[in-house]
Design an enzyme around this catalytic site. Sequence first.
Site: not given
Ligand code: FAD
Length: 593
Positions: A150, A154, A158, A167, A393, A440-441, A443, A566
């Site tokens: 949306r 891209l 994250c 970071k 959360g 929710m990470l 990796h 080392h």
């Molecule tokens: P998301 O990254 O949430 O991506 C989902 C995508 O789907 C989004 O781009 C969204 O716009 C799109 N989308 C949703 N619904 C629709 C729809 N109906 N139509 C079209 N597009 C849609 N994790 C780590 O591992 N290390 C970290 O250091 C870390 N730091 C973080 C710091 C912050 C401040 C936050 C908020 C999160 C952090 N995280 C970290 C968590 C990490 O960002 C998420 O776990 C990760 O982004 C999840 O990936 P995902 O692909 O599941 O979903």
Amino acid sequence: MSNLIELKVPDIGGHSNVDIIEVFVKAGDVVAVEDSLITLETDKATMEVPASHAGKIVELKVAVGGKISEGDVIAIVEAVGAAAEAPKAAPAPAAAAPQAAAPVAAPQAASHAGGADIECDVLVLGAGPGGYSAAFRAADLGLNVVLVERYATLGGVCLNVGCIPSKALLHNAAVIDEVKHLAANGIKFAEPEIDIDMLRGYKEKVIGKLTGGLAGMAKARKVQVVRGVGSFLDPHHLQVDTTEGAGQAKTGAKQTIKFKNAIIAAGSRVVNLPFIPQDPRIVDSTGALELKAVPKKMLIIGGGIIGLEMGTVYSTLGARLDVVEMLDGLMQGADRDLVKVWEKMNAHRFDNIMTSTKTVAVEAKEDGIYVTFEGAKAPAEPQRYDLVLVAAGRAPNGKLIAAENAGVAVTDRGFIEVDKQQRTNVPHIYAIGDIVGQPMLAHKAVHEAHVAAENCAGGKSYFDARVIPGVAYTDPEVAWVGVTEEIAKRDGIKIEKSVFPWAASGRAIANGRDEGFTKLIFDAETHQVIGGAIVGTHAGDMLGEICLAIEMGCDATDIGKTIHAHPTLGESIGMAAEVAHGTCTDLPPQRKK
Ligand code: FAD
């Protein structure tokens, strides 16, 4: 005896005519106090509204797509006997999304009668780390892939508003802090002059480099990116409401995509507490990353990793911090011995660390945001803040994609349950990342993505990782993986642990940062390493070796006899393994067991 009670919209911070985007309950359901009833969405945030009373819902007054204001009735419940009684002892914070609940009934799928504008082998919904990794892996395996996102860029949460921008800011904060430490070595710099616009610009540049790189890689793989909000029409069709601009403004144009397989990677969103007013001085993690100004006094609601990382940045830039956490300690999940080291090193940043304490009211006044607390460390009076970060959360987006039309089951909380192959209850539709559960990470999302994509290509892949590491990129970093001492105690796992204190690490001492330690946890019977943790500088970068050791089933000999260079901080892992053997020549002689 029974009586009828109206469940109303509480104080929602002065919003009115707010969109209802999720309804968790239906007539006939029995709800407990604090159970979520509906989710509301404003321009800035979403918030779940909990039930104020327990009982059986006899009438539901709301529906998805409707609008609602403070005081409006959501539902009428019949409070019967014990159901009408007092709240549960310790309600979970509205925003803390628990793991997927009990198996959910599969909805009846819809059937799309119209045609399609695009056809593909694999449709990936959402371009976060899960989505783009799934799309790219599927394309590398020769499949024709469409990626629906949306937003304009891209990378999802994250890259745009999560891991990477945080970071980028933390790196700058760490350098400022490091330079200050050098004063003790006779190297003094003047106080830093901080140009906050330039700092924000640096963060944007980092994001741009990475998201631009993803767009290039999508193109190189011939992954078709379709911009818009996707919602399922049936088990083989997705409708995309095209969006434009920096946000998700709809253009009115629609496209229909027909797919053989789909991978749902729609991620999660910030959830705000219902009683928090709308005010520019109250932000979520996305707002905090915008770094509009540095406040004098800042409150972090929620003592988890995200809140503490952002707190580190703002504190180094000059803010005084308070943190409030409902649970009895910060950084839940990590063993307390690690957190203690972080707490000692970071005590100077905080005026008040309020654990076992709840935020119960927030009022925006001209001279600041006034917050009232309740609980063990609650101050008697409301406290005034210049900035409040709500980091309580995230909630999964499972209920926002019309998954029911595809027949995909979604839990009450919005998670989508999957099997080890990342398949939902509909075998050709997979789900990955934040939307399938904790942790929710990023990796975890990426590894699940690869599994789903490989299965779309006819493979037999399973998500069978033994462990998923967690890292707080604070200063010092706190990193842990696998079985912790807390888990071992809770689950009755017999363990042996070995610890190498960095006070004996040549490199840590040379760096002037010897406060940390490295801990290994072994299964007491097999002697294989099943967990490990590091607190100290670069802990997160070093944790990978322990993850590998766990995946490979290594014991202390494997790790201890691996030659580590080392002087490195990584040596501490080898030395912790030597400690497990009972003799580490970099430490005083150990007592015989
Ligand atoms: P998301 O990254 O949430 O991506 C989902 C995508 O789907 C989004 O781009 C969204 O716009 C799109 N989308 C949703 N619904 C629709 C729809 N109906 N139509 C079209 N597009 C849609 N994790 C780590 O591992 N290390 C970290 O250091 C870390 N730091 C973080 C710091 C912050 C401040 C936050 C908020 C999160 C952090 N995280 C970290 C968590 C990490 O960002 C998420 O776990 C990760 O982004 C999840 O990936 P995902 O692909 O599941 O979903």
